[in-house]
Design an enzyme around this catalytic site. Structure first.
Site, PDB file in Angstrom:
ATOM      1  N   HIS A  75       0.835  -1.202   0.000  1.00  0.00           N
ATOM      2  CA  HIS A  75       0.000   0.000   0.000  1.00  0.00           C
ATOM      3  C   HIS A  75       0.869   1.251   0.000  1.00  0.00           C
ATOM      4  O   HIS A  75       1.686   1.438   0.883  1.00  0.00           O
ATOM      5  CB  HIS A  75      -0.934   0.010   1.224  1.00  0.00           C
ATOM      6  CG  HIS A  75      -2.165  -0.801   1.004  1.00  0.00           C
ATOM      7  ND1 HIS A  75      -3.423  -0.323   1.242  1.00  0.00           N
ATOM      8  CD2 HIS A  75      -2.319  -2.058   0.524  1.00  0.00           C
ATOM      9  CE1 HIS A  75      -4.309  -1.259   0.923  1.00  0.00           C
ATOM     10  NE2 HIS A  75      -3.667  -2.318   0.498  1.00  0.00           N
ATOM     11  N   TYR A 204      -9.066   5.675   7.947  1.00  0.00           N
ATOM     12  CA  TYR A 204      -9.179   6.036   9.362  1.00  0.00           C
ATOM     13  C   TYR A 204     -10.199   7.161   9.431  1.00  0.00           C
ATOM     14  O   TYR A 204      -9.967   8.240   8.879  1.00  0.00           O
ATOM     15  CB  TYR A 204      -7.835   6.530   9.901  1.00  0.00           C
ATOM     16  CG  TYR A 204      -6.762   5.451  10.032  1.00  0.00           C
ATOM     17  CD1 TYR A 204      -6.060   4.998   8.920  1.00  0.00           C
ATOM     18  CD2 TYR A 204      -6.454   4.905  11.280  1.00  0.00           C
ATOM     19  CE1 TYR A 204      -5.080   4.026   9.040  1.00  0.00           C
ATOM     20  CE2 TYR A 204      -5.467   3.931  11.415  1.00  0.00           C
ATOM     21  CZ  TYR A 204      -4.785   3.493  10.293  1.00  0.00           C
ATOM     22  OH  TYR A 204      -3.822   2.532  10.423  1.00  0.00           O
ATOM     23  N   PRO A 296      -3.796   0.623  18.893  1.00  0.00           N
ATOM     24  CA  PRO A 296      -3.566   0.164  17.518  1.00  0.00           C
ATOM     25  C   PRO A 296      -3.703   1.238  16.441  1.00  0.00           C
ATOM     26  O   PRO A 296      -3.477   0.955  15.263  1.00  0.00           O
ATOM     27  CB  PRO A 296      -4.647  -0.916  17.335  1.00  0.00           C
ATOM     28  CG  PRO A 296      -5.705  -0.572  18.319  1.00  0.00           C
ATOM     29  CD  PRO A 296      -5.028   0.078  19.477  1.00  0.00           C
ATOM     30  N   LYS A 300       1.382   0.184  15.101  1.00  0.00           N
ATOM     31  CA  LYS A 300       2.789   0.080  15.485  1.00  0.00           C
ATOM     32  C   LYS A 300       3.153  -1.138  16.344  1.00  0.00           C
ATOM     33  O   LYS A 300       4.324  -1.454  16.506  1.00  0.00           O
ATOM     34  CB  LYS A 300       3.213   1.352  16.253  1.00  0.00           C
ATOM     35  CG  LYS A 300       3.271   2.599  15.375  1.00  0.00           C
ATOM     36  CD  LYS A 300       4.486   2.574  14.471  1.00  0.00           C
ATOM     37  CE  LYS A 300       4.421   3.553  13.333  1.00  0.00           C
ATOM     38  NZ  LYS A 300       4.248   2.944  12.017  1.00  0.00           N
ATOM     39  N   TYR A 388       4.162   6.839   9.937  1.00  0.00           N
ATOM     40  CA  TYR A 388       3.346   5.665   9.599  1.00  0.00           C
ATOM     41  C   TYR A 388       4.174   4.593   8.889  1.00  0.00           C
ATOM     42  O   TYR A 388       4.020   3.410   9.173  1.00  0.00           O
ATOM     43  CB  TYR A 388       2.164   6.087   8.714  1.00  0.00           C
ATOM     44  CG  TYR A 388       1.071   5.042   8.651  1.00  0.00           C
ATOM     45  CD1 TYR A 388       0.108   4.961   9.647  1.00  0.00           C
ATOM     46  CD2 TYR A 388       1.005   4.127   7.598  1.00  0.00           C
ATOM     47  CE1 TYR A 388      -0.897   3.997   9.598  1.00  0.00           C
ATOM     48  CE2 TYR A 388       0.015   3.153   7.539  1.00  0.00           C
ATOM     49  CZ  TYR A 388      -0.938   3.100   8.543  1.00  0.00           C
ATOM     50  OH  TYR A 388      -1.919   2.141   8.497  1.00  0.00           O
TER      51      TYR A 388
HETATM   52  C1  PHB Z   1      -5.729  -4.156  10.921  1.00  0.00           C
HETATM   53  O1  PHB Z   1      -5.797  -4.385   9.712  1.00  0.00           O
HETATM   54  O2  PHB Z   1      -6.054  -5.021  11.759  1.00  0.00           O
HETATM   55  C2  PHB Z   1      -5.256  -2.834  11.370  1.00  0.00           C
HETATM   56  C3  PHB Z   1      -4.820  -1.906  10.443  1.00  0.00           C
HETATM   57  C4  PHB Z   1      -4.387  -0.658  10.851  1.00  0.00           C
HETATM   58  C5  PHB Z   1      -4.386  -0.338  12.190  1.00  0.00           C
HETATM   59  C6  PHB Z   1      -4.811  -1.259  13.139  1.00  0.00           C
HETATM   60  C7  PHB Z   1      -5.251  -2.505  12.731  1.00  0.00           C
HETATM   61  O3  PHB Z   1      -3.974   0.899  12.581  1.00  0.00           O
END
Ligand code: PHB
Ligand code: APR
Length: 397
Positions: A75, A204, A296, A300, A388
């Site tokens: 990505h 997000y 989460p 990280k 990120y």
């Molecule tokens: C996930 O795909 O489980 C996932 C992706 C991004 C995050 C947290 C979890 O920030």
């Protein structure tokens, strides 16, 4: 009691323990992994899935990247939704060419388990009462039980890779550790479903009803999360309620396209920031969740485990090959510099994107304005992108 010997005893067969074990094994350093749970249990846990370039490189170095390179999704960016509008964080353009890999921790674990088995290196699953001893001596040892037999395992070093609830951190005298902690008043309700992801990139979403995240595992498998109060009960969240709530928090353009279906996994995880200092005591080293937890939101957790593994692996390599014992005492400081930067980023993303139930009106406006500023300024997007994709690993010299 039977006596066993190894060079590096590893407690825990999560990603930290298995990746460290593989790298050491490939370098000709003997390891034995002790895991409390069964292999099936370890394999069944659903966790995060965003790998930084540093972790991708480390998995390649360990020789366990074949399936990830074939099936993982590269990505080059992700999206932030604010006030019904999507803004792209173009990771590649903003960082001078870096990206992340979407590949589930469940798959990483499966690949590492298979590689360890193929290499003939030993993992003792369902090992109980693991207890480290004489950590300050030059010959630390562990006791444990396996299939009804009591064992004494003698070793040079112990790697505590046994997660937040493990025995490694608890076996360090409390007065030798300083704990830093923040508990958030909400958790994440996660759903895994065999439906096509709603969007090509991760989304997000900040919303007055609470945060939402759209993630994925493959072109046919989605992973979604909703911010919920910590005391929320899983049984109150039938699939239909989850999908309706998710739609209400996404921009209309996405909500209209969301494909719903039966959940194949559903769970609630509390959010926490936690760091213990130092990450070592005598010949015991803490790695991954045993030493630190992040919420989460910045993806990280797994990546920090990988950077700890890289640091300890490179130190032990120089210890065994060049006699560089001086490096051992540097482990914690090297790790913590990177850990704290990721703690800060995870806390910051969490603060900006979630609704805090106790926050007064002023604090809410500040959080909205902060996200609005960072998302709509190139300098702001650069800061988000740089963190990120993952900050660099410190060289071990
Ligand atoms: C996930 O795909 O489980 C996932 C992706 C991004 C995050 C947290 C979890 O920030
Ligand atoms: N004895 C032996 N094994 C133990 C003990 C014990 N007393 N306590 C815990 N374990 C095992 C657990 O069963 C688990 O398999 O240690 C392992 C720790 O694995 P993880 O919790 O996955 O931790 P880690 O390998 O550091 O991976 C970090 O996991 O939680 C996520 O966000 C986190 O993605 C990150 C990753």
């Amino acid at each position: 009691m039977k006596t066993l010997k190894t060079q590096v005893a590893i407690i825990g067969a999560g990603p930290s323990g298995l990746l460290l074990g593989q790298l050491l094994h490939n370098a000709g350093i003997q390891t034995l992994v002790l895991e409390r749970q069964s292999a099936e249990y370890v394999q069944g846990r659903i966790r995060a899935g965003v790998l930084e370039q540093g972790m991708v490189d480390l998995l390649r170095e360990a020789g366990v990247s074949q399936r990830m390179d074939a099936e993982g999704l590269v990505h080059d960016g992700f999206d932030i939704a604010l006030n019904g509008q999507l803004t792209s964080i173009d990771l590649k353009a903003l960082t001078g060419g870096q990206s992340v890999m979407i590949y589930g921790q469940t798959e990483v674990t499966r690949d590492l388990m298979a590689a360890r088995a193929a290499a003939g290196a030993i993992t003792l699953y369902e090992a109980s009462n693991v207890q480290p001893h004489d950590l300050k001596s030059e010959q630390p040892w562990l006791t444990f039980e396996h299939e009804g037999q009591a064992y004494r395992l003698e070793c040079d070093y112990i790697a505590g890779c046994d997660g937040f609830h493990g025995v490694a951190r608890q076996s360090i005298p409390a007065q030798a550790l300083k704990v830093f902690e923040r508990v958030y008043p909400f958790g994440w309700l996660g759903v895994l479903a065999d439906t096509p992801p709603v969007h090509a990139e991760l989304v997000y979403a900040k919303h007055t009803r609470g945060f939402a995240l759209c993630s994925m595992r493959s072109p046919t498998r989605s992973r979604y999360y909703l911010q919920v109060p910590v005391e929320e009960k899983l049984e109150d969240w039938a699939d239909e309620r989850f999908w309706d709530e998710l739609k209400s928090r996404l921009p209309n353009s996405l909500a209209e396209q969301l494909v719903t279906g039966p959940s194949i996994e559903k769970s609630i995880a509390p959010l926490r920031s936690f760091v213990v200092e130092p990450m070592q005591y005598g010949r015991l080293f803490l790695l991954g969740d045993a030493a630190h937890i992040v919420p989460p939101t910045g993806a990280k957790g797994l990546n920090l485990a990988a950077s700890d593994v890289s640091t300890l692996f490179r130190i032990l390599l120089k210890v065994y090959r060049e006699g560089r014992l001086d490096l051992l005492q540097k482990y914690s400081a090297i790790c913590l510099r990177r850990v704290w930067k990721a703690e800060r980023f995870s806390w910051w993303m969490t603060s900006m994107l979630h609704q805090f139930p106790q926050a007064d009106a002023f604090s809410q406006r500040i959080a909205e304005s902060e996200l609005d500023y960072f998302v709509h300024s190139e300098a702001g997007r650069k800061t988000i992108a740089e963190n990120y994709v993952g900050l660099p690993y410190e060289p071990i010299e």
